[in-house]
Motif scaffolding. Structure first.
Motif, PDB file in Angstrom:
ATOM      1  N   GLY A   1     -12.736 -35.572 -72.439  1.00  0.00           N
ATOM      2  CA  GLY A   1     -13.137 -34.668 -71.365  1.00  0.00           C
ATOM      3  C   GLY A   1     -12.511 -35.092 -70.052  1.00  0.00           C
ATOM      4  O   GLY A   1     -11.782 -36.087 -69.961  1.00  0.00           O
TER       5      GLY A   1
ATOM      6  N   ARG B   1     -18.408 -30.279 -77.749  1.00  0.00           N
ATOM      7  CA  ARG B   1     -18.406 -30.179 -76.291  1.00  0.00           C
ATOM      8  C   ARG B   1     -19.839 -30.266 -75.804  1.00  0.00           C
ATOM      9  O   ARG B   1     -20.710 -29.559 -76.312  1.00  0.00           O
ATOM     10  CB  ARG B   1     -17.792 -28.858 -75.832  1.00  0.00           C
ATOM     11  CG  ARG B   1     -16.313 -28.718 -76.123  1.00  0.00           C
ATOM     12  CD  ARG B   1     -15.812 -27.354 -75.668  1.00  0.00           C
ATOM     13  NE  ARG B   1     -14.387 -27.220 -75.918  1.00  0.00           N
ATOM     14  CZ  ARG B   1     -13.443 -27.567 -75.045  1.00  0.00           C
ATOM     15  NH1 ARG B   1     -13.798 -28.049 -73.865  1.00  0.00           N
ATOM     16  NH2 ARG B   1     -12.171 -27.420 -75.345  1.00  0.00           N
TER      17      ARG B   1
ATOM     18  N   THR C   1     -18.028 -31.425 -68.492  1.00  0.00           N
ATOM     19  CA  THR C   1     -17.897 -31.162 -69.919  1.00  0.00           C
ATOM     20  C   THR C   1     -17.340 -32.395 -70.595  1.00  0.00           C
ATOM     21  O   THR C   1     -16.224 -32.830 -70.300  1.00  0.00           O
ATOM     22  CB  THR C   1     -16.969 -29.962 -70.188  1.00  0.00           C
ATOM     23  OG1 THR C   1     -17.533 -28.797 -69.585  1.00  0.00           O
ATOM     24  CG2 THR C   1     -16.819 -29.727 -71.680  1.00  0.00           C
TER      25      THR C   1
ATOM     26  N   LEU D   1     -16.260 -34.373 -74.123  1.00  0.00           N
ATOM     27  CA  LEU D   1     -15.806 -34.161 -75.485  1.00  0.00           C
ATOM     28  C   LEU D   1     -16.186 -35.386 -76.298  1.00  0.00           C
ATOM     29  O   LEU D   1     -15.890 -36.522 -75.898  1.00  0.00           O
ATOM     30  CB  LEU D   1     -14.295 -33.945 -75.532  1.00  0.00           C
ATOM     31  CG  LEU D   1     -13.744 -32.742 -74.758  1.00  0.00           C
ATOM     32  CD1 LEU D   1     -12.233 -32.672 -74.908  1.00  0.00           C
ATOM     33  CD2 LEU D   1     -14.386 -31.455 -75.238  1.00  0.00           C
TER      34      LEU D   1
END
Length: 380
Positions: free
Chosen positions: A184, A156, A163, A165
């Motif tokens: 994300g 993350r 955020t 991913l």
């Protein structure tokens, strides 16, 4: 960096050039002198008597990571990676319960890991560093995400209030194929900066201390969503700026031929010698695999080198094999060249099968052959 004193930055940069250019081992280890736990003179890099304390390797990695944060250049993470996979990882056994205090690059035998030390700084330092490794994989600045290490897993990353991913699929360091998948909520526009390691760009070290003897014609390649992408490299990073969507993929392919490394001629101990490297991994010959006679082997420059994955050896490693030779005295008094196959293991894994012989720097000619040396086991 925080106080606005550029003189400090200039000084630390000079120190880094001195260490990376004159005082660092191929494994990333630092500290040539055991008596004072200190650096030596420029190019003073003994192999059997190398101190290269595990704690010093960790310090070198952390120092280079901080310099990356300061300057944003991949060369510092190149050193970090070299330390990580070689001179740092060698400090702990594959079972996780035996440790090296010093990490020499040569031993005639008898030097092995210990369960503990009277001065027990290295074991707890490793237990502190290794769990922190995920924190060095990614970094951000403004709207750029830096991918510094290629390690399978999910991360993350906070970026401009969002955020992200990032999912990595890879067998690195045994395989150079890396697939990143973007995830994300509403990834949007940002720049992805993927580190192209120096070894994949024909650079053994970001200084002139070591160089590759044999250049590889293979080059890294990049794809976005399965389509070829330009490899635009700045400060060691391939930059991709676009508006990303969930599920977008980036595939980086880093060729991993076995390469020979030679040291700057000013390194007296390594003159006329060669070391082997594949990807970020430095290799070594152990007596266990070579009939307990690694010190009379000569590796000619033209000898073919082959990499092979051995899942049943040392928890699964890629080994390097080839044909070396030894010189023997013939019946008529002349020299006879006797071919002998050899097998090299990753340096980090040595002494996991006993405290036997170890050699990283191999003679290229008979003139460079020398007697084996014992390790100075001073850990006070």
């Amino acid at each position: 960096a925080l106080g606005g004193y550029p003189g400090y930055i200039a000084a630390i940069d000079r120190l880094w050039l001195n260490v990376a250019g004159k005082k660092q081992y191929l494994t990333g280890g630092v500290g040539a002198r055991s008596g004072s736990e200190a650096f030596g003179e420029a190019y003073e890099l003994p192999n059997a008597q190398a101190y290269t304390e595990t704690c010093a390797a960790i310090g070198n990695a952390l120092w280079n990571f901080r310099l990356f944060l300061l300057h944003g250049e991949a060369k510092y993470m190149d050193v970090f990676e070299r330390v990580l996979y070689n001179g740092l990882l060698s400090g702990v056994s594959l079972t996780g319960d035996r440790f090296f205090y010093q990490n020499p690059l040569e031993s005639a035998g008898g030097y092995g890991r210990s369960p503990w030390f009277e001065v027990a700084c290295c074991p707890p330092n490793l237990t502190r560093f290794l769990p922190s490794l995920p924190g060095y994989v990614y970094a951000t600045k403004d709207d750029t995400v830096f991918v510094n290490l290629y390690i399978a897993g999910s991360g993350r990353v906070g970026l401009a209030g969002r955020t992200l991913l990032l999912d990595q699929e890879t067998r690195y360091p045994w395989d150079g194929a890396v697939k990143l998948t973007i995830g994300g909520e509403f990834p949007g526009a940002f720049e992805l900066a993927l580190r192209i390691p120096g070894w994949a760009r024909g650079e053994a070290m970001p200084t002139t201390l070591y160089r590759f003897f044999d250049a590889s014609g293979e080059r890294p390649s990049l794809e976005v969503n399965g389509e070829p992408a330009a490899l635009d490299i700045l400060d060691g990073y391939a930059l991709i700026r676009r508006t990303w969507k969930v599920g977008d993929t980036v595939t980086l392919t880093l060729p991993m031929p076995v390469l020979r490394v030679v040291a700057n001629d000013a390194v007296v101990e390594d003159r006329g010698r060669v070391a082997l490297q594949r990807g970020p991994i430095v290799y070594a010959l152990e007596g266990t695999d070579n009939g307990d006679r690694v010190f009379d082997l000569v590796l000619p420059d033209a000898a073919a080198l082959v990499a092979e994955h051995r899942p049943d050896v040392l928890n699964g490693v890629v080994v390097v094999t080839g044909s070396a030779y030894v010189i023997a005295r013939g019946a008529s008094g002349g020299d006879v060249v006797n071919p002998r196959p050899f097998l090299a293991m990753p340096y980090y894994a040595w002494a996991n099968r006993g405290a036997g012989q170890i050699l990283v720097w191999l003679p290229r000619t008979p003139a460079a052959v020398r007697p084996p040396q014992k390790v100075n086991m001073n850990v006070d």
